[in-house]
Design a protein around this motif. Structure first.
Motif, PDB file in Angstrom:
ATOM      1  N   UNK A 190       0.991  -1.247   0.073  1.00 41.32           N
ATOM      2  CA  UNK A 190       0.042  -0.041  -0.115  1.00 41.32           C
ATOM      3  C   UNK A 190       0.880   1.145  -0.110  1.00 41.32           C
ATOM      4  N   UNK A 191       1.415   1.385  -1.089  1.00 44.09           N
ATOM      5  CA  UNK A 191       2.381   2.569  -1.430  1.00 44.09           C
ATOM      6  C   UNK A 191       2.020   3.687  -2.211  1.00 44.09           C
ATOM      7  N   UNK A 192       2.123   5.074  -1.637  1.00 39.29           N
ATOM      8  CA  UNK A 192       2.029   6.243  -2.486  1.00 39.29           C
ATOM      9  C   UNK A 192       2.762   7.152  -1.883  1.00 39.29           C
ATOM     10  N   UNK A 193       3.136   8.289  -2.795  1.00 38.70           N
ATOM     11  CA  UNK A 193       3.937   9.391  -2.408  1.00 38.70           C
ATOM     12  C   UNK A 193       3.034  10.751  -2.176  1.00 38.70           C
ATOM     13  N   UNK A 194       2.082  10.872  -2.941  1.00 40.23           N
ATOM     14  CA  UNK A 194       1.216  12.073  -3.028  1.00 40.23           C
ATOM     15  C   UNK A 194       0.336  12.015  -1.715  1.00 40.23           C
ATOM     16  N   UNK A 195      -0.114  13.061  -1.248  1.00 37.83           N
ATOM     17  CA  UNK A 195      -0.879  13.228   0.061  1.00 37.83           C
ATOM     18  C   UNK A 195      -2.304  12.442  -0.386  1.00 37.83           C
ATOM     19  N   UNK A 196      -3.038  12.784  -1.550  1.00 38.09           N
ATOM     20  CA  UNK A 196      -4.111  12.461  -2.015  1.00 38.09           C
ATOM     21  C   UNK A 196      -4.292  11.017  -2.067  1.00 38.09           C
ATOM     22  N   UNK A 197      -3.017  10.464  -2.771  1.00 40.64           N
ATOM     23  CA  UNK A 197      -2.919   9.013  -2.893  1.00 40.64           C
ATOM     24  C   UNK A 197      -2.852   8.286  -1.555  1.00 40.64           C
ATOM     25  N   UNK A 198      -1.813   8.883  -0.810  1.00 38.28           N
ATOM     26  CA  UNK A 198      -1.881   8.063   0.657  1.00 38.28           C
ATOM     27  C   UNK A 198      -3.064   8.186   1.567  1.00 38.28           C
ATOM     28  N   UNK A 199      -3.796   9.225   1.312  1.00 39.96           N
ATOM     29  CA  UNK A 199      -5.368   9.368   2.248  1.00 39.96           C
ATOM     30  C   UNK A 199      -6.254   8.058   1.282  1.00 39.96           C
ATOM     31  N   UNK A 200      -6.358   8.115   0.143  1.00 31.41           N
ATOM     32  CA  UNK A 200      -6.946   7.141  -0.360  1.00 31.41           C
ATOM     33  C   UNK A 200      -6.761   5.788   0.146  1.00 31.41           C
ATOM     34  N   UNK A 201      -5.488   5.357   0.272  1.00 29.33           N
ATOM     35  CA  UNK A 201      -5.052   4.030   0.681  1.00 29.33           C
ATOM     36  C   UNK A 201      -5.455   3.957   2.239  1.00 29.33           C
ATOM     37  N   UNK A 202      -5.308   4.872   3.071  1.00 23.36           N
ATOM     38  CA  UNK A 202      -5.663   4.792   4.408  1.00 23.36           C
ATOM     39  C   UNK A 202      -7.131   4.714   4.556  1.00 23.36           C
ATOM     40  N   UNK A 203      -7.925   5.315   3.687  1.00 21.24           N
ATOM     41  CA  UNK A 203      -9.463   5.006   3.608  1.00 21.24           C
ATOM     42  C   UNK A 203      -9.681   3.678   3.212  1.00 21.24           C
ATOM     43  N   UNK A 204      -9.008   3.118   2.411  1.00 23.34           N
ATOM     44  CA  UNK A 204      -9.450   1.825   1.910  1.00 23.34           C
ATOM     45  C   UNK A 204      -9.080   0.923   3.050  1.00 23.34           C
ATOM     46  N   UNK A 205      -8.158   0.905   3.843  1.00 26.49           N
ATOM     47  CA  UNK A 205      -7.939   0.156   4.803  1.00 26.49           C
ATOM     48  C   UNK A 205      -8.853   0.447   5.989  1.00 26.49           C
ATOM     49  N   UNK A 206      -9.316   1.504   6.198  1.00 25.56           N
ATOM     50  CA  UNK A 206     -10.388   1.853   7.257  1.00 25.56           C
ATOM     51  C   UNK A 206     -11.631   1.321   7.051  1.00 25.56           C
ATOM     52  N   UNK A 207     -11.757   1.238   5.590  1.00 27.02           N
ATOM     53  CA  UNK A 207     -13.372   0.676   5.014  1.00 27.02           C
ATOM     54  C   UNK A 207     -13.547  -0.866   4.885  1.00 27.02           C
ATOM     55  N   UNK A 208     -12.593  -1.209   4.557  1.00 23.21           N
ATOM     56  CA  UNK A 208     -12.577  -2.733   4.059  1.00 23.21           C
ATOM     57  C   UNK A 208     -12.072  -3.783   5.139  1.00 23.21           C
ATOM     58  N   UNK A 209     -11.303  -3.388   6.150  1.00 22.34           N
ATOM     59  CA  UNK A 209     -10.805  -4.226   7.110  1.00 22.34           C
ATOM     60  C   UNK A 209      -9.813  -5.095   6.691  1.00 22.34           C
ATOM     61  N   UNK A 210      -9.017  -4.768   5.695  1.00 22.37           N
ATOM     62  CA  UNK A 210      -7.886  -5.454   4.967  1.00 22.37           C
ATOM     63  C   UNK A 210      -8.350  -6.804   4.599  1.00 22.37           C
ATOM     64  N   UNK A 211      -9.457  -6.684   3.985  1.00 20.37           N
ATOM     65  CA  UNK A 211      -9.961  -7.796   2.899  1.00 20.37           C
ATOM     66  C   UNK A 211      -9.189  -8.458   1.857  1.00 20.37           C
ATOM     67  N   UNK A 212      -8.061  -7.570   1.472  1.00 19.80           N
ATOM     68  CA  UNK A 212      -7.122  -8.296   0.597  1.00 19.80           C
ATOM     69  C   UNK A 212      -6.013  -8.749   1.209  1.00 19.80           C
TER      70      UNK A 212
END
Length: 412
Positions: free
Chosen positions: A346-368
């Motif tokens: 789960x890697x990103x450099x831009x703030x918006x992209x990192x925020x998106x990845x954080x939200x993904x982990x908050x929402x899906x409970x690490x389903x991946x």
């Protein structure tokens, strides 16, 4: 059993931060193969309580107090000379005398942890089989610091990068082997010091996967309040301060706008005033020192490693992986890690992209299954026993160093 001189810039206990985790595990493994004579400094008065625990691994022990304020003054005085400021910071005549007396007892092996401690090795050391563990290419770290600061500090940091690299190269030429914490760090140093490339090795860090286990029951430090993103690390270390400040100001507000229950929890000792002020932002919490970091990892939705300046392997990332937590990180935080084919970082450099990845982990409970794959990677590639066996082989290997290029002065 042979005798070995082990020089460490900071008492290797407790193993609660990057350099101490590595230096302590080195000490444990050395004690099984050598009679260890340990020389080190204590820069935190609270660490004196661990003297007996360290002594249990040693044949002899020299611990000296180091006052950071006085050490910084010695470093400033070093601007008048051509040596890197790191050297006078750790200069102490008492340590030089203890090392000299210890070597006179017939010690013929030495392991030096960090470049600054090599100033205590003798000029003539043909009979002393020496391995130096640089850990990271510190000179390149100072180069990175210079890029992030204004005058006059950028000038000071550029000077330190230049003079320290010269010192590192002289040490590598003089020692039987030079060790770095990852293949990336070793490769960089081979490029910077081609004359010593044949004797440069990578010895990875490890993780105690029994201790950092997601299978245990941990109390919930968050008390079920909100969805936590956690950062762990020493909070007086500039790279960590920069990371959490940037994340709190540039990334987390985007997360909080989409998830009002999101929390950013900063866990680590000695938070600076700048870090403490981050608690003024909604959802940000700074714990200071905690007795056990594992509950904070176990009950977080994800660990974050938003480092913008990094060298070597990040123990905070390995520990989060061992705990089965997904890790949202910048590329810099992962530079020293081995490539695990099964991992999709789960890697990103831009703030918006990192925020998106954080939200993904908050929402899906690490389903991946990022957390489970991360722990599998640690189990497969980060065993302390395997890595330390390789280091012991280097300590036993008979090679001849180039003499008389080590000493940079040990006054003070």
């Amino acid at each position: 059993m042979k005798d070995l001189l082990y020089l460490v810039h900071r008492i290797p206990f407790p193993p609660n931060k990057g350099d101490k985790i590595r230096s302590f595990n080195l000490l444990k493994h050395l004690a099984g193969r050598f009679r260890v004579h340990l020389g080190s400094f204590v820069d935190d008065p609270h660490d004196w309580r661990y003297q007996d625990e360290v002594a249990a691994y040693c044949e002899s022990l020299c611990l000296l107090p180091l006052n950071p304020r006085r050490a910084r003054l010695r470093s400033v005085a070093g601007l008048l000379s051509g040596v890197p400021l790191t050297v006078p910071y750790y200069a102490d005549r008492r340590m030089a005398l203890w090392v000299s007396e210890t070597l006179e007892r017939g010690v013929d092996h030495a392991l030096v942890f960090s470049a600054a401690m090599a100033q205590y090795l003798p000029r003539e050391q043909e009979q002393l089989h020496t391995v130096i563990d640089f850990c990271d290419v510190d000179s390149d770290k100072w180069r990175q610091y210079a890029q992030g600061h204004r005058f006059p500090m950028n000038w000071v940091y550029r000077r330190e990068a230049r003079t320290l690299l010269g010192f590192e190269r002289r040490l590598a030429s003089a020692c039987d082997a030079s060790v770095f914490v990852s293949e990336q760090e070793a490769k960089l140093f081979r490029e910077l010091a081609p004359e010593s490339s044949a004797r440069v090795h990578a010895i990875d860090n490890g993780v105690d996967t029994d201790y950092f286990s997601p299978e245990r029951d941990y109390p919930d430090p968050y008390k079920g309040k909100g969805a936590a993103l956690v950062f762990t690390g020493a909070m007086d270390y500039w790279a960590n301060v920069d990371a959490v400040t940037w994340f709190a100001k540039e990334v987390f507000p985007r997360v909080r706008a989409a998830r009002s229950d999101a929390r950013f929890v900063i866990v680590g000792a000695r938070p600076t005033p700048e870090v403490r002020r981050l608690e003024e932002q909604p959802g940000v919490h700074v714990t200071g020192a905690v007795q056990d970091v594992r509950p904070y990892l176990a009950h977080a939705r994800a660990a974050v490693a938003p480092l913008r300046i990094a060298r070597g392997v990040q123990n905070k990332v390995l520990e989060a992986m061992a705990m089965g937590r997904p890790v949202v990180a910048t590329p810099q935080a992962l530079d020293g890690l081995r490539d695990c084919p099964e991992m999709r970082w789960l890697v990103a450099e831009a703030p918006a992209d990192l925020a998106k990845l954080c939200l993904q982990t908050l929402e899906d409970g690490d389903s991946a299954g990022h957390g489970a794959k991360g722990r599998a990677c640690v189990l497969a590639h980060y065993s302390w026993a395997e890595h330390m066996d390789r280091l012991m082989a280097l300590l036993d290997a008979p090679t001849a160093p180039e003499p008389d290029v080590l000493r940079a002065g040990a006054g003070g």
